[in-house]
Every structure is written in structure tokens, then in C-alpha cells.
Design an enzyme around this catalytic site. Structure first.
Site: not given
Length: 442
Positions: A139, A186, A329, A360
Site C-alpha cells: 500500500r 488523503s 469507499e 478494488r
């Protein structure tokens, strides 16, 4: 192994080792009709924990979220010396102490922990190491590490700039101005801001790059900092400033989790039913107006009453063309609705979610196709053209939002076999039981 050209530190392998829990998503035989209460927002709980740990007095969190991500955050702050009591599910108590190492923080797969805790570790005296699940090492983290180094924090990192990390704290961070590319998350900005009031010169963060995603989360950060007594200036686009100063301990009342509620609201649309989330505040730091508009466009009716936030299905689910960069999300749940809609959808602006718990965008395209959907994957989103779906195995890739998407589709499509529903423990351990009870009408 951590290496950044300064010092090499060995850290333990903290990879998750739990057995997957297969689950057949229940199919609704009639419209759902439920009123329920969810635990608190993950985003608010994480921010309140960090602000409380560096405040000048005790704080309490009312109705926090108890889930893997927030438990890891509490454990990480506790490892650095803060007293964090989570014995009472409804009221957590944090008493700040001087921060110190040596300590090790397991970030699991939580972006909040891996991005909010390292700036706090810079304020500790001693070395604090960080590592997590295997996917956590992939990540994005490099921009935050680079920013902290430029603010005076000594950090060793993997060659990629990410995990594992070793933060060598001296009890102080000089702070000042820093430029960062936060287009991947963010949370890079929020992590710097949350600790910034404790830096000697505060912090001024300037973003340089493509637009920062998830802008509502930055507004939440600024609002919560102000509530703790910080002087925050976010009036200039892509610039955030926090003045140095003491933060006050306080009582935090955590709102219900809007992202966690999204699959339940989607159930109202899919089944033509009605779902009410109890305890929703009249004003919120979460993007409730944006969710309301999206669900309305897809065929739902959304209202805020004395009981809470209610979504009603109208018997139809419509396609959607939307930029979801500010509410990324929600993408998995909205993609699930799009696969069941009566017209095509285009979901865009979400290239950054390729760096979330899994890629995703690619995972949704792959799993929706396995169910029979017509899906085209682009760099920053998905085009979904509905057609009849079939039951099939659905892989979650250890991503709670993928499990939510599978559950939504399973309402209308028998035989959706989720490979691991236990991944929902990341943010809502009660999800399988709540979902099954809703579908059963209990």
C-alpha cells in the site's frame, strides 16, 4: 528487514494468520424492513484516538467502533505509552503519557494506522517499528515517509518507501512547511495534520499533483482538530496549516459509520424495502449528502427523521454515471447495485482504490464478470452493463468492501458463495449476523 541507508532493524512478521470463513450470501424472498444501529465511524474513531493520545488531558470516546482497524490503532498508541482503556464497548478512555520506544506497531491492513501513527511516533523518544499484513507492504506510504523526513523525522523504510518502517524519535519534531503528492491517499495529509499541533513549528502541507481523493475525510480531520483546540487553516485549495499548540482532552461522540451502512441501504433498493439507521445526527462530518444523492439517482428515497437516516426502495434500481473520487469507499457497493440495475453505469475517478486493501477496480471487474456481468475496466473505474447474473464463488481478497458487494448481489442472485466473510471484521465484525438477521426479517 527495514533499510533506508541509515540503520537496519529487524521486525517481526505480523501477517494475519486466520482461517477464511466461507459464507453463502442470503437471498431475500421479500422486501427487507429493518431498523438498526451501527457502531461508530472508523474514520472518526481513528482520528479521536490519535488526537486524544497527544492531548494535554484525558479523553473519552462514546460509541466508538470496535473492529480490527481501531483495535490496532489503540494497541499502537498503547505500545508507545498512552493509556488506552477499551474494556467498555460504549466508552473508551485515553490518558496521554510521554510517548516512548522501543515499541512495535502492527498496522494490520489499516491505512489509518500505517499513515496516522508514524507522525505520532516521531514525537516519541526511542525507536518505533511498523509492519503489517503482506498486502500492507504494497500500500502507498512513500510520500508520507518523505514528508516526515523533510520535517525532521529520522525514518528507515523498505526500498519501496513503505513498510516495514523504523521511526527513530527524539521526543520532538521540528515541523514547518512540506510539499507532498497526496493523490494516492488523503490519509497522507490527515496523518501530518493530526500530529502537526505537537510539532515545534506546527505544519503546513502543500499538495502538488493530481486531485486529492476523499476530500470529506480531510474536512473531518480539520473539524476534529478544531474541536480539540487546534488552529487550522484550510481556506486555500490544496494547502492545510496547523499552528503549534496544545490540544485539549475532551469527550468525543462518534457518529455511526456511513460507509458501513451503505450495503444495508443498498439492500433497500435491491429488495424494494426500507432500512433505517438509528442515531444519525442532524449535522455530520461524513458525506451523507453525497450518499443521499447517489442513492436517489439509483432509485432510492432518502430521508432524515427523528429516528435516524432512512432509505426506501422504489422497486427499481437505475444505472449511474458518477465521479466517486470523494466517496471512493462506496465504489464496491455501488458497483454491486450497478450490476443489478436496469441501465448501464459508469463509475469513475477511483484510480486510487487500486492501492486499497486490494486493487478494488480489478477485483470488482473480475468478480462481477464471474457472476455474469458485462464489465469494462478502465484506469480509474468501471463500466457496467447489466445482464442476468448467476450464482458463483466470489473472492474477497481479504477486503471487507468486496464482501459487502457480494452480499448486496446475493440478495437478488442465489448461490453467491463468498470465500471469506470474516474479512468484514476489519471494520464491522457483526456484519454477517446483522445482514442475515435483516434478510430473515428478525
Amino acid at each position: 528487514m527495514v533499510g533506508g541507508g541509515r540503520q537496519t532493524v529487524r521486525v517481526a512478521d505480523t501477517s494475519a494468520r486466520r482461517a477464511p470463513t466461507p459464507w453463502t450470501a442470503p437471498t431475500a424472498k421479500e422486501p427487507v424492513a429493518t431498523t438498526f444501529r451501527l457502531p461508530g465511524s472508523k474514520s472518526m474513531t481513528a482520528r479521536a484516538l490519535v488526537l486524544s493520545a497527544i492531548a494535554d488531558g484525558p479523553s473519552t470516546l462514546r460509541r466508538p467502533l470496535r473492529a480490527r482497524d481501531t483495535e490496532l490503532m489503540a494497541a499502537g498508541l498503547r505500545a508507545m505509552g498512552s493509556q488506552v482503556s477499551t474494556l467498555d464497548d460504549d466508552r473508551w478512555v485515553i490518558r496521554p503519557n510521554p510517548l516512548a520506544g522501543p515499541a512495535h506497531i502492527d498496522v494490520g491492513l489499516a491505512g489509518t494506522v500505517m499513515r496516522f501513527a508514524p507522525p505520532v511516533a516521531g514525537l516519541a523518544t526511542g525507536t518505533v517499528t511498523f509492519d503489517g499484513d503482506p498486502r500492507a507492504r504494497q500500500r502507498p506510504l512513500g510520500p508520507l515517509v518523505g514528508a516526515l523526513r523533510s520535517l525532521g523525522v529520522r525514518i528507515d523504510s523498505a526500498d519501496s518507501g513503505g513498510l516495514p518502517l523504523a521511526v527513530h524519535g527524539t521526543g520532538r519534531v521540528a515541523g514547518g512547511e512540506v510539499e507532498i503528492d497526496a493523490s494516492a491517499s488523503s490519509q497522507f495529509v490527515s496523518g501530518l495534520l493530526l500530529a502537526g499541533a505537537a510539532f515545534e513549528r506546527g505544519v503546513v502541507v502543500r499538495h502538488a499533483g493530481p486531485p486529492v481523493p476523499s476530500a470529506p475525510h480531510l474536512r473531518m480531520t480539520a473539524l476534529m482538530l478544531r474541536a480539540a483546540g487546534a488552529a487550522v487553516d484550510d481556506t486555500t485549495p490544496d494547502v492545510w496549516a496547523v499552528q503549534p499548540g496544545r490540544l485539549s482532552g475532551r469527550a468525543w461522540i462518534i457518529e455511526p459509520d456511513l460507509s458501513g451502512a451503505a450495503p444495508f441501504f443498498a439492500a433497500a433498493l435491491v429488495t424494494g424495502g426500507e432500512v433505517t439507521l438509528l442515531g444519525w445526527p442532524r449535522t455530520s462530518s461524513q458525506p451523507v449528502d453525497r450518499l443521499r444523492a447517489l442513492l436517489h439517482e439509483m432509485g432510492g428515497e432518502v430521508s432524515l427523521g427523528t429516528e435516524g437516516l432512512t432509505v426506501r426502495g422504489t422497486g427499481a434500481v437505475h444505472g449511474l454515471d458518477a465521479d466517486l473520487s470523494d466517496v471512493s469507499e462506496l465504489t464496491p457497493v455501488l458497483a454491486a447495485l450497478a450490476a443489478l440495475a436496469d441501465s448501464p453505469s459508469r463509475l469513475r475517478g477511483v484510480a486510487h482504490i487500486r492501492g486499497h486493501e486490494t486493487d478494488r477496480v480489478a477485483a470488482l471487474a473480475r468478480e462481477l464478470k464471474a457472476l455474469g456481468a458485462d464489465v469494462t475496466e478502465s484506469h480509474d473505474g468501471l463500466e457496467i452493463r447489466p445482464r442476468p447474473l448467476r450464482g458463483a464463488p466470489f473472492q474477497t481478497y481479504d477486503d471487507h468492501r468486496l464482501a459487502h458487494a457480494a452480499a448486496v448481489i446475493g440478495l437478488a442472485v442465489p448461490g453467491v458463495e463468498v470465500d471469506d466473510v470474516a474479512c468484514t471484521s476489519k471494520t464491522l465484525p457483526e456484519f454477517p449476523a446483522l445482514w442475515s438477521a435483516m434478510v430473515a426479517g428478525s
